[in-house]
Design a protein around this motif. Sequence first.
Motif, short mmCIF file in Angstrom:
data_model
loop_
_atom_site.label_atom_id
_atom_site.label_comp_id
_atom_site.label_asym_id
_atom_site.label_seq_id
_atom_site.Cartn_x
_atom_site.Cartn_y
_atom_site.Cartn_z
N THR A 107 46.81 5.61 9.51
CA THR A 107 48.27 5.60 9.49
C THR A 107 48.81 4.17 9.55
O THR A 107 48.17 3.24 10.04
N ARG A 141 52.34 2.54 11.11
CA ARG A 141 53.42 2.92 12.01
C ARG A 141 54.43 1.79 12.14
O ARG A 141 54.08 0.61 12.12
N VAL A 161 55.93 7.17 11.13
CA VAL A 161 54.50 7.23 10.87
C VAL A 161 54.34 7.41 9.37
O VAL A 161 54.78 8.43 8.82
N GLU A 209 52.07 8.04 6.32
CA GLU A 209 50.76 8.63 6.05
C GLU A 209 50.53 8.75 4.55
O GLU A 209 51.47 8.96 3.77
#
Length: 620
Positions: free
Chosen positions: A396, A398, A410, A412
């Motif tokens: 990920t 962030r 977040v 992804e």
Amino acid sequence: MWDLVSGTERAVLTGHTSRVETVVMAEIDGRPHALTAGADETLRVWDVVSAVERAVLTGHTRRVETVVVTEIDGRPHALTGSRDGTVRLWDLLSGTERDVLTDHAGQADEVITVAVVEIDNAPHAVAVGIDGKVRTWNLTTGTQFASIAVPSRWVNAAVVTELDDRPHVLTASSDDGTVRVWDLVAGVERDDLAVSTRSLRLMVVADIDGRPHALATGDEGTVLVWDVASGTERTVLTGHTGSVLMMAVAQIGGRPHALSTGTEGTVQVWDLAVEPRPASAAGHSATVRTMTVTEFGGRSHAFTTGDDGAARVWDLVSGAERAVLEGHAGAVKAVAVTMLDDRYYALTVDETAKIWDLASGSLRGAFTGHTNLVNSLAVVEIDGRPHAVTAGADSTVRVWDVASGSEQAVLEGHTGGVTEVVVTEIDDRPHAISAGFDGTMRVWDVISDTERTVLTGHTRWVRMLVVTEIDGRPHVVSASEDRTVRVWDLVAGVERAVLTGHTRSLIAVKVTELRGRPHALTTSFDRTVRVWDLVTGIERPALTGPANLLNAMAVVKIDGRPHAVTTCADRKVRVWDLLSARVTAVLTLPLPAQVIMANDELLLLGMASEVIALQHTAVP
């Protein structure tokens, strides 16, 4: 002769029948000329534009040791000093000998130094022989002005300087271990500088704080510095483990520096305007991994991180450790600096991201959310507030609000651990670019928290990202385990070029400007440094030389020209002129190190548990 722009050989000047000892430059008829002299007892004059020999000046009966260029009656002349004990004066326009300058009492011993000074508004030659005689001649009339006998059997070195608006000469003698200061106008000794060694071999003069200082050295490896006006010793420069072979003085960053080379193979660079600081500053108890340089509080600081779980803050002006940021459970992978509410803060990462108040060295808070190691960190401004962008081994990316410590997003999409993240502006909006083990790069709009594009092409994981501008548009340069370097247009989201040539994995990528165009410098485990034009994608001549593995690289301008600084497994720091693709300096380190630049000055970071040369060590 070499063309320093193209790196090609321009001409070979042949004619000397033995070793050339001295080369100096002079202007004759408005054109640059080279004057060469040496063991074949001749002085040769070369037009360097046409590469034609203009004159061969003969007369000396032993090796020519020194050559000085001066002007007499508006015409260029050369002074030569020889082991035959004579000083000869040559008219460079006519190519003829104007005078032979000898001592009143007859021929003296070998001449080791020749200089030109002005006495009573007339040019005078000063010659010093190893027999201890200092002789002065009026160059206009050719008559001897004075002869001074140094009370020593052997003079090893001599240099001319000015004191109280009068010319003086300093002589270094090994048999009695003294440096003597002589007034050339009065012909008397002004001072006797007692030294701690009798093996004096070299001497130069430097202006420090507006006052002349003598630097002398010998077999012990130390450089002794005296204030010539007061006759007091200023300092002793230590660092060489063998005899000093050569010394020079240069202005670097507007400050006087001494450069010395030793028989142990090192080059020492000293800032003469400050008291010498120790060459090492222990701090980390385990391997140091990264160094970042930034300025806060009006002073330059370095941030070092290592496997001991600490980040250390060093004041680069004083060389002192300012703060130790402790609290990480594992190795600190990255550090960044930002400002919040007029105070400076440092961000550091291992499995978490922590924020530190640099004024107090205290922990302000931690960003928790990643479930595995944090590999990379960048800082970006969103809506006028600093935010941290972190890349984790949990696949990920962030985004964090630094002021509140809260997680904002977040991001992804990666199918493997994220190794690198950088930030830039695209279409006037802040974006993050991330790369990882899945071989892709992903471009994220950090305001809307959306993925803008996925850049694919690498066949193995991406190690490094560098943001640059090409043709006025933001681009990213990526380096991969697939041995390629790729250039991507971030506005169009397309691959612009694939740079191939390295035969092993990439180690480092830097971007700099050469002749007004962006270029990438890449180092690899194949032990080469390659230079690429990012506009055309064409490779320029590679930097070749070291046979050992190159482990770090920085880019800096020296005298207005771009240079690369590399470190190597052979413990040498090499300075490369990027326009000529040639090494201009080699520094030997006590241990393998990384290298970065700060304010055009060299900073070296030990790969073991110490930071070597956190003080300013200027590039020669």
